[in-house]
Design a protein around this motif. Structure first.
Motif, PDB file in Angstrom:
ATOM      1  N   PHE A  28      27.025   1.236 -13.426  1.00  0.00           N
ATOM      2  CA  PHE A  28      27.155   1.898 -12.125  1.00  0.00           C
ATOM      3  C   PHE A  28      28.429   2.735 -12.065  1.00  0.00           C
ATOM      4  O   PHE A  28      28.435   3.843 -11.520  1.00  0.00           O
ATOM      5  CB  PHE A  28      27.162   0.870 -11.002  1.00  0.00           C
ATOM      6  CG  PHE A  28      25.797   0.364 -10.616  1.00  0.00           C
ATOM      7  CD1 PHE A  28      24.717   0.464 -11.478  1.00  0.00           C
ATOM      8  CD2 PHE A  28      25.599  -0.236  -9.380  1.00  0.00           C
ATOM      9  CE1 PHE A  28      23.464  -0.009 -11.120  1.00  0.00           C
ATOM     10  CE2 PHE A  28      24.352  -0.701  -9.002  1.00  0.00           C
ATOM     11  CZ  PHE A  28      23.275  -0.595  -9.871  1.00  0.00           C
ATOM     12  N   ALA A  29      29.517   2.196 -12.608  1.00  0.00           N
ATOM     13  CA  ALA A  29      30.783   2.941 -12.611  1.00  0.00           C
ATOM     14  C   ALA A  29      30.651   4.223 -13.424  1.00  0.00           C
ATOM     15  O   ALA A  29      31.148   5.283 -13.014  1.00  0.00           O
ATOM     16  CB  ALA A  29      31.903   2.073 -13.147  1.00  0.00           C
ATOM     17  N   LYS A  30      29.988   4.142 -14.570  1.00  0.00           N
ATOM     18  CA  LYS A  30      29.783   5.331 -15.401  1.00  0.00           C
ATOM     19  C   LYS A  30      28.914   6.366 -14.692  1.00  0.00           C
ATOM     20  O   LYS A  30      28.987   7.562 -15.002  1.00  0.00           O
ATOM     21  CB  LYS A  30      29.130   4.943 -16.730  1.00  0.00           C
ATOM     22  CG  LYS A  30      30.050   4.190 -17.677  1.00  0.00           C
ATOM     23  CD  LYS A  30      29.303   3.737 -18.918  1.00  0.00           C
ATOM     24  CE  LYS A  30      30.197   2.902 -19.828  1.00  0.00           C
ATOM     25  NZ  LYS A  30      29.441   2.370 -20.994  1.00  0.00           N
ATOM     26  N   SER A  31      28.107   5.896 -13.741  1.00  0.00           N
ATOM     27  CA  SER A  31      27.219   6.798 -13.004  1.00  0.00           C
ATOM     28  C   SER A  31      27.851   7.309 -11.718  1.00  0.00           C
ATOM     29  O   SER A  31      27.174   7.920 -10.890  1.00  0.00           O
ATOM     30  CB  SER A  31      25.897   6.077 -12.686  1.00  0.00           C
ATOM     31  OG  SER A  31      25.255   5.668 -13.877  1.00  0.00           O
ATOM     32  N   GLY A  32      29.147   7.012 -11.530  1.00  0.00           N
ATOM     33  CA  GLY A  32      29.883   7.601 -10.424  1.00  0.00           C
ATOM     34  C   GLY A  32      30.214   6.693  -9.261  1.00  0.00           C
ATOM     35  O   GLY A  32      30.906   7.108  -8.327  1.00  0.00           O
ATOM     36  N   ALA A  33      29.741   5.461  -9.282  1.00  0.00           N
ATOM     37  CA  ALA A  33      29.990   4.553  -8.163  1.00  0.00           C
ATOM     38  C   ALA A  33      31.379   3.930  -8.239  1.00  0.00           C
ATOM     39  O   ALA A  33      31.919   3.705  -9.324  1.00  0.00           O
ATOM     40  CB  ALA A  33      28.937   3.447  -8.140  1.00  0.00           C
ATOM     41  N   ILE A  52      35.867  -0.707 -16.909  1.00  0.00           N
ATOM     42  CA  ILE A  52      35.512   0.351 -15.961  1.00  0.00           C
ATOM     43  C   ILE A  52      36.617   1.397 -15.875  1.00  0.00           C
ATOM     44  O   ILE A  52      36.372   2.596 -16.022  1.00  0.00           O
ATOM     45  CB  ILE A  52      35.232  -0.255 -14.569  1.00  0.00           C
ATOM     46  CG1 ILE A  52      33.892  -1.005 -14.579  1.00  0.00           C
ATOM     47  CG2 ILE A  52      35.221   0.831 -13.488  1.00  0.00           C
ATOM     48  CD1 ILE A  52      33.614  -1.782 -13.307  1.00  0.00           C
ATOM     49  N   THR A  53      37.839   0.950 -15.640  1.00  0.00           N
ATOM     50  CA  THR A  53      38.939   1.891 -15.413  1.00  0.00           C
ATOM     51  C   THR A  53      39.367   2.611 -16.692  1.00  0.00           C
ATOM     52  O   THR A  53      39.747   3.776 -16.652  1.00  0.00           O
ATOM     53  CB  THR A  53      40.142   1.172 -14.787  1.00  0.00           C
ATOM     54  OG1 THR A  53      40.541   0.066 -15.617  1.00  0.00           O
ATOM     55  CG2 THR A  53      39.781   0.644 -13.399  1.00  0.00           C
ATOM     56  N   SER A  54      39.299   1.921 -17.830  1.00  0.00           N
ATOM     57  CA  SER A  54      39.691   2.557 -19.086  1.00  0.00           C
ATOM     58  C   SER A  54      38.699   3.631 -19.512  1.00  0.00           C
ATOM     59  O   SER A  54      39.021   4.485 -20.355  1.00  0.00           O
ATOM     60  CB  SER A  54      39.831   1.510 -20.197  1.00  0.00           C
ATOM     61  OG  SER A  54      38.587   0.881 -20.466  1.00  0.00           O
ATOM     62  N   SER A  55      37.505   3.588 -18.934  1.00  0.00           N
ATOM     63  CA  SER A  55      36.499   4.617 -19.228  1.00  0.00           C
ATOM     64  C   SER A  55      36.473   5.705 -18.159  1.00  0.00           C
ATOM     65  O   SER A  55      35.564   6.546 -18.147  1.00  0.00           O
ATOM     66  CB  SER A  55      35.108   3.978 -19.345  1.00  0.00           C
ATOM     67  OG  SER A  55      35.069   3.021 -20.387  1.00  0.00           O
ATOM     68  N   GLY A  56      37.456   5.662 -17.262  1.00  0.00           N
ATOM     69  CA  GLY A  56      37.543   6.697 -16.239  1.00  0.00           C
ATOM     70  C   GLY A  56      36.847   6.370 -14.945  1.00  0.00           C
ATOM     71  O   GLY A  56      36.795   7.209 -14.028  1.00  0.00           O
ATOM     72  N   GLY A  57      36.302   5.147 -14.836  1.00  0.00           N
ATOM     73  CA  GLY A  57      35.617   4.744 -13.618  1.00  0.00           C
ATOM     74  C   GLY A  57      36.564   4.163 -12.586  1.00  0.00           C
ATOM     75  O   GLY A  57      37.757   3.976 -12.835  1.00  0.00           O
ATOM     76  N   GLN A  58      36.006   3.830 -11.429  1.00  0.00           N
ATOM     77  CA  GLN A  58      36.787   3.279 -10.332  1.00  0.00           C
ATOM     78  C   GLN A  58      36.195   1.950  -9.880  1.00  0.00           C
ATOM     79  O   GLN A  58      34.969   1.783  -9.840  1.00  0.00           O
ATOM     80  CB  GLN A  58      36.812   4.244  -9.151  1.00  0.00           C
ATOM     81  CG  GLN A  58      37.545   5.538  -9.404  1.00  0.00           C
ATOM     82  CD  GLN A  58      37.571   6.398  -8.163  1.00  0.00           C
ATOM     83  OE1 GLN A  58      36.535   6.909  -7.726  1.00  0.00           O
ATOM     84  NE2 GLN A  58      38.745   6.560  -7.574  1.00  0.00           N
ATOM     85  N   GLY A  59      37.083   1.026  -9.538  1.00  0.00           N
ATOM     86  CA  GLY A  59      36.592  -0.258  -9.056  1.00  0.00           C
ATOM     87  C   GLY A  59      37.713  -1.168  -8.616  1.00  0.00           C
ATOM     88  O   GLY A  59      38.888  -0.818  -8.647  1.00  0.00           O
ATOM     89  N   ASP A  60      37.325  -2.360  -8.206  1.00  0.00           N
ATOM     90  CA  ASP A  60      38.252  -3.394  -7.778  1.00  0.00           C
ATOM     91  C   ASP A  60      37.505  -4.712  -7.885  1.00  0.00           C
ATOM     92  O   ASP A  60      36.298  -4.734  -8.160  1.00  0.00           O
ATOM     93  CB  ASP A  60      38.716  -3.137  -6.348  1.00  0.00           C
ATOM     94  CG  ASP A  60      40.022  -3.855  -6.012  1.00  0.00           C
ATOM     95  OD1 ASP A  60      40.489  -4.666  -6.844  1.00  0.00           O
ATOM     96  OD2 ASP A  60      40.556  -3.601  -4.916  1.00  0.00           O
TER      97      ASP A  60
END
Length: 259
Positions: A28-33, A52-60
């Motif tokens: 989901f993170a790779k898909s923009g979420a 997630i974050t090391s691949s440029g995604g966003q999350g918590d």
């Protein structure tokens, strides 16, 4: 699966620290979420968030016991104040092996608390946010055990049957609120849990048992967490906006071809 975008969406994934939940969170993170991981195991959650974050995604992430009603509602309200939530993935769950005679009352209660009440708690907590923000998508992780008999899985099957019927009920009750609710029913998927189960119960025969369990799927192998995650991605995308109240087996032919 780049064709299914979740750009500008916010998703909550319970049990997102390992296995299928981890695959869903990272996909989901790779898909923009923006992905919130609700997880009891701090180390697992941190590892998923790092991917997630090391691949440029966003999350918590939030530490969460899905069986605790007040805790779940409080965490979902906190997240809802931070961001508009679009997606809930009810993935957290535990397994159990045994017939009804091999299921002590305390084991049954624990399965119910996590697998059934945990799903109820999360849906209960998220619905006010969905209703107040124009809708949302819920995916409940059921199992092929919810629709076919599987030996020595009494309590687990019971719990996943409840997840299946909860899905139908929520989908019907909240259709007018633009809430879509579906469930995914995997057969055996190769996760760290499977490896741990084999190592614990069949020491020295791990390779033999892995092959044997793989061949119980008519397609000849176990599924992968990523395959389940890709199905979840489609169902949560706008491409699936006409789909609700449906169970999606992902089982290598187990339900229809195993007999």
């Amino acid at each position: 699966m780049s064709g299914f975008s979740l750009k500008n969406k916010t998703a909550i994934v319970t049990g997102g620290g390992s296995g299928i939940g981890k695959a869903i969170a990272t996909t989901f993170a790779k898909s923009g979420a923006f992905v919130y991981i609700l997880e009891y195991n701090k180390d697992n959650a941190a590892e998923t968030l790092y991917e997630i974050t090391s691949s440029g995604g966003q999350g918590d992430w939030r530490k969460c016991d899905v069986s605790n009603h007040k805790e779940v509602v409080s965490i979902l309200d906190e997240i809802g104040r931070e961001r508009k939530v679009d997606i809930l993935i009810n993935n957290a769950g535990i397994a159990h092996v045994g017939t009804i005679e091999q299921t002590p009352e305390e084991d049954l209660d624990r399965i119910y608390e996590v697998n059934v009440k945990g799903v109820y708690n999360c849906i209960y907590g998220i619905l006010p946010h969905f209703k107040g923000n124009g809708g949302g998508v819920i995916i409940n992780m059921a199992s092929i055990a919810s629709v076919v008999g599987i030996s020595d899985r009494f309590a687990y099957s019971m719990s996943k049957g409840a997840v299946l019927t909860m899905t139908y009920s929520v989908a019907k009750d909240y259709l007018s609120d633009n809430v879509r609710c579906n469930c995914i029913s995997p057969a055996r998927v190769h996760t760290p849990f499977v490896d741990g189960f084999i190592a614990k119960n069949y020491p020295g025969k791990e390779e033999e048992m892995f092959e044997k369990l793989s061949k119980t799927q008519p397609i000849g192998r176990m599924g992968t967490p990523e395959e389940v995650a890709n199905l979840a991605l489609y169902l949560c995308s706008d491409s699936a906006s006409f789909i609700t109240g449906t169970n999606f087996p992902i089982d290598g032919g187990f339900i229809k071809l195993n007999g």
